[in-house]
Motif scaffolding. Structure first.
Motif, short mmCIF file in Angstrom:
data_model
loop_
_atom_site.label_atom_id
_atom_site.label_comp_id
_atom_site.label_asym_id
_atom_site.label_seq_id
_atom_site.Cartn_x
_atom_site.Cartn_y
_atom_site.Cartn_z
N ASN A 66 8.71 107.89 -2.00
CA ASN A 66 7.57 107.32 -1.73
C ASN A 66 6.84 106.42 -3.04
O ASN A 66 5.69 106.01 -2.80
N ASN A 67 7.55 106.53 -4.11
CA ASN A 67 7.07 105.48 -5.39
C ASN A 67 5.62 106.25 -5.93
O ASN A 67 4.77 105.49 -6.31
N ILE A 68 5.57 107.45 -5.66
CA ILE A 68 4.36 108.03 -6.13
C ILE A 68 4.47 108.70 -7.70
O ILE A 68 3.62 108.68 -8.51
N VAL A 69 5.55 109.22 -7.84
CA VAL A 69 6.20 109.70 -9.31
C VAL A 69 7.44 109.03 -9.62
O VAL A 69 8.00 108.70 -8.72
N SER A 70 7.71 109.11 -10.81
CA SER A 70 8.99 108.51 -11.56
C SER A 70 10.06 109.77 -11.16
O SER A 70 9.80 110.86 -11.18
N PRO A 71 11.46 109.25 -11.35
CA PRO A 71 12.64 110.40 -11.23
C PRO A 71 12.42 111.46 -12.13
O PRO A 71 12.81 112.27 -12.08
N ILE A 72 11.70 111.35 -13.24
CA ILE A 72 11.40 112.43 -14.52
C ILE A 72 10.91 113.54 -13.68
O ILE A 72 11.16 114.62 -14.08
N TRP A 95 1.35 114.36 -23.33
CA TRP A 95 0.61 113.23 -22.68
C TRP A 95 1.30 112.00 -22.59
O TRP A 95 1.20 111.42 -21.61
N ARG A 96 2.17 111.89 -23.67
CA ARG A 96 3.11 110.76 -23.41
C ARG A 96 4.09 110.99 -22.25
O ARG A 96 4.50 109.99 -21.66
N VAL A 97 4.66 112.19 -22.07
CA VAL A 97 5.82 112.52 -21.15
C VAL A 97 4.82 112.51 -19.78
O VAL A 97 5.48 111.72 -18.91
N LYS A 98 3.78 112.98 -19.57
CA LYS A 98 2.91 112.84 -18.37
C LYS A 98 2.82 111.18 -18.15
O LYS A 98 2.88 111.10 -16.70
N VAL A 105 5.36 102.74 -15.24
CA VAL A 105 5.55 103.08 -16.84
C VAL A 105 6.96 103.49 -16.96
O VAL A 105 7.60 102.89 -17.97
N PHE A 106 7.45 104.31 -16.10
CA PHE A 106 9.06 104.59 -16.00
C PHE A 106 9.95 103.36 -16.14
O PHE A 106 10.86 103.30 -16.86
N LYS A 107 9.46 102.21 -15.36
CA LYS A 107 10.44 101.14 -15.35
C LYS A 107 10.39 100.33 -16.56
O LYS A 107 11.35 99.77 -16.79
N THR A 108 9.26 100.45 -17.48
CA THR A 108 9.36 99.98 -18.72
C THR A 108 10.09 100.47 -19.84
O THR A 108 10.11 100.16 -21.04
N LEU A 109 10.40 101.87 -19.55
CA LEU A 109 11.10 102.69 -20.78
C LEU A 109 12.45 102.03 -21.25
O LEU A 109 13.34 101.70 -20.41
N ASN A 110 12.52 102.39 -22.52
CA ASN A 110 13.79 101.59 -23.25
C ASN A 110 14.91 102.64 -22.98
O ASN A 110 14.72 103.80 -22.60
N PHE A 121 18.12 116.57 -19.01
CA PHE A 121 18.44 116.82 -17.47
C PHE A 121 20.01 117.01 -17.46
O PHE A 121 20.46 117.34 -16.46
N ASN A 122 20.89 116.57 -18.60
CA ASN A 122 22.33 116.80 -18.55
C ASN A 122 22.73 115.85 -17.15
O ASN A 122 23.72 116.29 -16.70
N ILE A 123 22.33 114.60 -17.51
CA ILE A 123 22.85 113.67 -16.61
C ILE A 123 22.87 112.31 -17.33
O ILE A 123 22.63 112.32 -18.29
N SER A 124 23.33 111.12 -16.81
CA SER A 124 23.44 109.86 -17.38
C SER A 124 22.23 109.09 -17.12
O SER A 124 21.59 109.38 -16.13
N VAL A 125 22.24 108.18 -17.84
CA VAL A 125 21.06 107.31 -17.90
C VAL A 125 21.08 106.53 -16.55
O VAL A 125 19.91 106.20 -16.10
N ASP A 126 22.16 106.21 -16.15
CA ASP A 126 22.20 105.51 -14.64
C ASP A 126 21.61 106.42 -13.61
O ASP A 126 20.75 105.77 -12.74
N GLU A 127 22.18 107.48 -13.67
CA GLU A 127 21.57 108.48 -12.71
C GLU A 127 20.18 108.50 -12.69
O GLU A 127 19.52 108.68 -11.78
N LEU A 128 19.52 108.60 -13.67
CA LEU A 128 18.01 108.57 -14.03
C LEU A 128 17.41 107.56 -13.25
O LEU A 128 16.61 107.61 -12.66
N LYS A 129 17.75 106.35 -13.97
CA LYS A 129 17.25 105.07 -13.64
C LYS A 129 17.50 104.76 -12.24
O LYS A 129 16.58 104.17 -11.51
N ASN A 130 18.52 105.35 -11.64
CA ASN A 130 18.78 104.75 -9.98
C ASN A 130 18.53 105.71 -9.07
O ASN A 130 18.62 105.58 -8.07
#
Length: 134
Positions: A66-72, A95-98, A105-110, A121-130
């Motif tokens: 529902n786009n309320i929080v990021s996948p993190i 505070w930064r992780v939160k 904010v998540f969409k702007t992370l490098n 999380f022992n996953i790939s960056v693609d799994e996290l982003k997508n």
């Protein structure tokens, strides 16, 4: 509890081929240790705890969808972490992780920051982003 009376009931420990070491008394009333696969009261408590964990994971998944929080947030719950644990794994202030919990904010992370989370999380960056929660 006497060693011969130590419960060996079915539990999550037995299904994982694990045992718990407990202090018991032997036939001479001396303290010793013995292995137990669990007992009913402990199984009920563990089952209830696991149910609560699954509910939190599902709520986080829905909030990502529902786009309320990021996948993190979802992967943090999935890995049974809290904010303090995750922040120590990624080497950032809480505070930064939160702040990274916010979808905008998540969409702007490098890539470097995303890699820290993916490694935690022992996953790939693609799994996290997508991950979209669906």
């Amino acid at each position: 509890m006497k060693k011969q009376n130590l419960p060996q009931d079915e539990s999550n420990l037995k299904s994982a081929n694990m045992t718990e070491v407990l202090y018991v008394t032997d036939e001479n009333d001396n303290y010793t240790t013995a292995n137990s696969t669990g007992w009913d009261a402990k199984k009920a408590a563990l089952d209830e705890s696991m149910e609560l964990i699954h509910e939190r994971i599902e709520e986080a998944r829905q909030n990502v969808a529902n786009n309320i929080v990021s996948p993190i947030v979802y992967f943090m719950e999935l890995n049974k972490m809290d904010l303090g644990v995750l922040s120590s794994y990624v080497g950032m202030w809480q505070w930064r992780v939160k702040r990274h919990f916010k979808p905008k904010v998540f969409k702007t992370l490098n890539e470097t920051t995303l890699k820290k989370y993916a490694d935690a999380f022992n996953i790939s960056v693609d799994e996290l982003k997508n991950f979209d929660g669906k």
